[in-house]
Design a protein around this motif. Structure first.
Motif, PDB file in Angstrom:
ATOM      1  N   GLU A 102      -0.475   2.915  -0.972  1.00 10.33           N
ATOM      2  CA  GLU A 102      -1.150   1.867  -0.389  1.00 10.33           C
ATOM      3  C   GLU A 102      -0.454   1.478   1.025  1.00 10.33           C
ATOM      4  O   GLU A 102       0.735   1.562   1.160  1.00 10.33           O
ATOM      5  CB  GLU A 102      -1.372   0.493  -1.147  1.00 10.33           C
ATOM      6  CG  GLU A 102      -1.982   0.779  -2.370  1.00 10.33           C
ATOM      7  CD  GLU A 102      -3.605   1.186  -2.092  1.00 10.33           C
ATOM      8  OE1 GLU A 102      -4.037   0.673  -1.149  1.00 10.33           O
ATOM      9  OE2 GLU A 102      -4.052   1.611  -3.015  1.00 10.33           O
ATOM     10  N   LYS A 103      -1.189   0.939   1.998  1.00  9.90           N
ATOM     11  CA  LYS A 103      -0.322   0.503   3.439  1.00  9.90           C
ATOM     12  C   LYS A 103       0.543  -0.735   2.918  1.00  9.90           C
ATOM     13  O   LYS A 103       1.413  -0.912   3.659  1.00  9.90           O
ATOM     14  CB  LYS A 103      -1.350   0.146   4.337  1.00  9.90           C
ATOM     15  CG  LYS A 103      -2.108   1.619   5.178  1.00  9.90           C
ATOM     16  CD  LYS A 103      -2.656   1.189   6.224  1.00  9.90           C
ATOM     17  CE  LYS A 103      -3.265   2.550   6.961  1.00  9.90           C
ATOM     18  NZ  LYS A 103      -4.044   2.253   8.031  1.00  9.90           N
ATOM     19  N   THR A 104      -0.008  -1.581   1.821  1.00  5.29           N
ATOM     20  CA  THR A 104       0.961  -2.703   1.668  1.00  5.29           C
ATOM     21  C   THR A 104       2.236  -2.190   1.199  1.00  5.29           C
ATOM     22  O   THR A 104       3.464  -3.057   1.457  1.00  5.29           O
ATOM     23  CB  THR A 104       0.167  -3.619   0.681  1.00  5.29           C
ATOM     24  OG1 THR A 104      -0.039  -2.711  -0.463  1.00  5.29           O
ATOM     25  CG2 THR A 104      -0.845  -4.237   1.217  1.00  5.29           C
ATOM     26  N   GLU A 105       2.544  -1.145   0.586  1.00  4.72           N
ATOM     27  CA  GLU A 105       3.810  -0.515   0.014  1.00  4.72           C
ATOM     28  C   GLU A 105       4.637  -0.293   1.335  1.00  4.72           C
ATOM     29  O   GLU A 105       5.642  -0.432   1.641  1.00  4.72           O
ATOM     30  CB  GLU A 105       3.612   0.610  -0.865  1.00  4.72           C
ATOM     31  CG  GLU A 105       2.912   0.348  -1.999  1.00  4.72           C
ATOM     32  CD  GLU A 105       2.697   1.596  -2.949  1.00  4.72           C
ATOM     33  OE1 GLU A 105       4.016   2.162  -3.431  1.00  4.72           O
ATOM     34  OE2 GLU A 105       1.660   2.107  -3.171  1.00  4.72           O
ATOM     35  N   CYS A 137       4.433  -1.500   4.554  1.00  2.37           N
ATOM     36  CA  CYS A 137       4.547  -2.619   5.256  1.00  2.37           C
ATOM     37  C   CYS A 137       5.819  -3.054   4.539  1.00  2.37           C
ATOM     38  O   CYS A 137       6.953  -3.673   5.358  1.00  2.37           O
ATOM     39  CB  CYS A 137       3.389  -3.718   5.270  1.00  2.37           C
ATOM     40  SG  CYS A 137       3.771  -5.084   6.275  1.00  2.37           S
ATOM     41  N   GLY A 179      -0.195  -3.480   9.203  1.00  2.00           N
ATOM     42  CA  GLY A 179      -0.347  -4.960   8.815  1.00  2.00           C
ATOM     43  C   GLY A 179       0.694  -5.794   9.393  1.00  2.00           C
ATOM     44  O   GLY A 179       0.888  -7.213   9.255  1.00  2.00           O
TER      45      GLY A 179
END
Length: 337
Positions: A263-266, A268, A287
């Protein structure tokens, strides 16, 4: 639309040559670097100067020492033999000549000229065609250098969703990666010898076997011990296929440098720890608030680009701006040391 390949077109001999003696079993613990004497550094440089005198300046003393100081795969409690280091660096310089890496900046300069200018200066149509194809790959703004990590390593950014659905010219695409990698090396602060790659792996094109083989050979032969870490997210089905194809062919030390996130949250969260400016350096496509697109837009010319630096050719990529920005960030990083 063609199905992704099950394997890459490489013989067992080619795979063995790529993996070489730097393949480690899982669980091996690699110790830190070993000391290298000034006399040993002189011996290495003298050997390289004999075979590749015109390219010796490409290798800094810090990089030669970094390669020479690594543990030996056959016995990780000792340093690489000096003969092994010399052979590794000779292979690097040989690859640069054979791949055309030594000419890539000249090709870039040619892409700033119109076809009539190039012909007046004695450039052949075949040479200009090479420059046009390199410029076309740059103009996608899919690969560029921007900023540093916390240790002063330049960061190469990959924007996979900006790649053409099918690679139209593998040679030009490989030249693009050579150009950007060499630029990153030229922008390294004193004593730094490796770089970081961050990939936005959203919507990549299907894997091109010939491109993947050429890129892997370039990383292993042309840029040994240059990659500190590759951070990639999100890992969809296409990128998973690519990694499943490449990882078995990599030296163990290279495979261990891949940080693959779902995931892109990881990503970030990871970049907040990796980038020199922390959260302030995280780009908008992961993000954050740093707008890379003002310099490297999806199409056309960036809002803050120096148009006069482009010349009259086909190049639209802001290479001059990338250089100026990176030099300013390099100076700022060195002032903090």
């Amino acid at each position: 639309m063609s199905n992704p390949p099950d394997k890459l077109p490489m013989s067992d001999e080619e795979i063995a040559a790529l993996k070489g003696s730097e393949s480690f079993d899982e669980g091996d613990v690699l110790p830190g670097g070993f000391p290298v004497s000034t006399e040993e550094l002189t011996i290495v440089k003298a050997e390289l100067a004999t075979s590749y005198p015109e390219q010796l300046n490409y290798l800094t003393d810090a990089y030669i020492l970094s390669v020479a100081s690594k543990p030996y795969s056959k016995d990780t409690s000792v340093r690489r033999p000096l003969e092994y280091t010399i052979q590794k660096l000779e292979n690097l310089l040989k690859w640069r000549e054979e791949s055309g890496a030594v000419e890539v900046f000249g090709i870039l300069e040619l892409s700033r000229k119109s076809v009539s200018q190039a012909r007046k200066e004695g450039c052949s149509d075949a040479e200009y065609d090479k420059a046009v194809k390199l410029a076309n790959t740059l103009n996608t703004n899919s690969v560029y250098v921007h900023g540093y990590d916390v240790e002063g390593r330049p960061v190469i950014w990959l924007r996979c969703n900006r790649k053409p659905w099918m690679i139209p010219d593998v040679a030009a695409e490989v030249s693009l990666y050579i150009l950007v990698s060499d630029f990153a090396i030229a922008m390294m602060p004193e004593g730094v010898t490796d770089f970081v790659v961050v990939s936005d792996s959203s919507s990549p094109p299907p894997p091109s076997p010939s491109f993947l083989v050429s890129t892997l050979k370039g990383v292993v032969k042309g840029y040994p011990d240059r990659l500190k870490m590759l951070h990639s997210a999100p890992m969809g089905s296409i990128m998973t296929t690519v990694m499943n194809l490449l990882v078995p062919l990599m030296p163990g030390t290279l495979g261990s440098k891949l940080h693959l996130m779902q995931e892109k949250t990881e990503m970030c969260a990871a970049l907040a720890e990796v980038l020199a400016g922390g959260v302030e350096d995280i780009p908008t496509f992961f993000g954050g608030g740093c707008d890379h697109d003002r310099f490297y837009p999806q199409e056309g010319i960036g809002r803050e680009q120096d148009v006069e630096a482009l010349g009259d050719g086909v190049l639209m990529f802001d290479f001059a701006g990338m250089r100026d920005r990176q030099l300013a960030m390099k100076e700022a990083f060195e002032e903090k040391k």
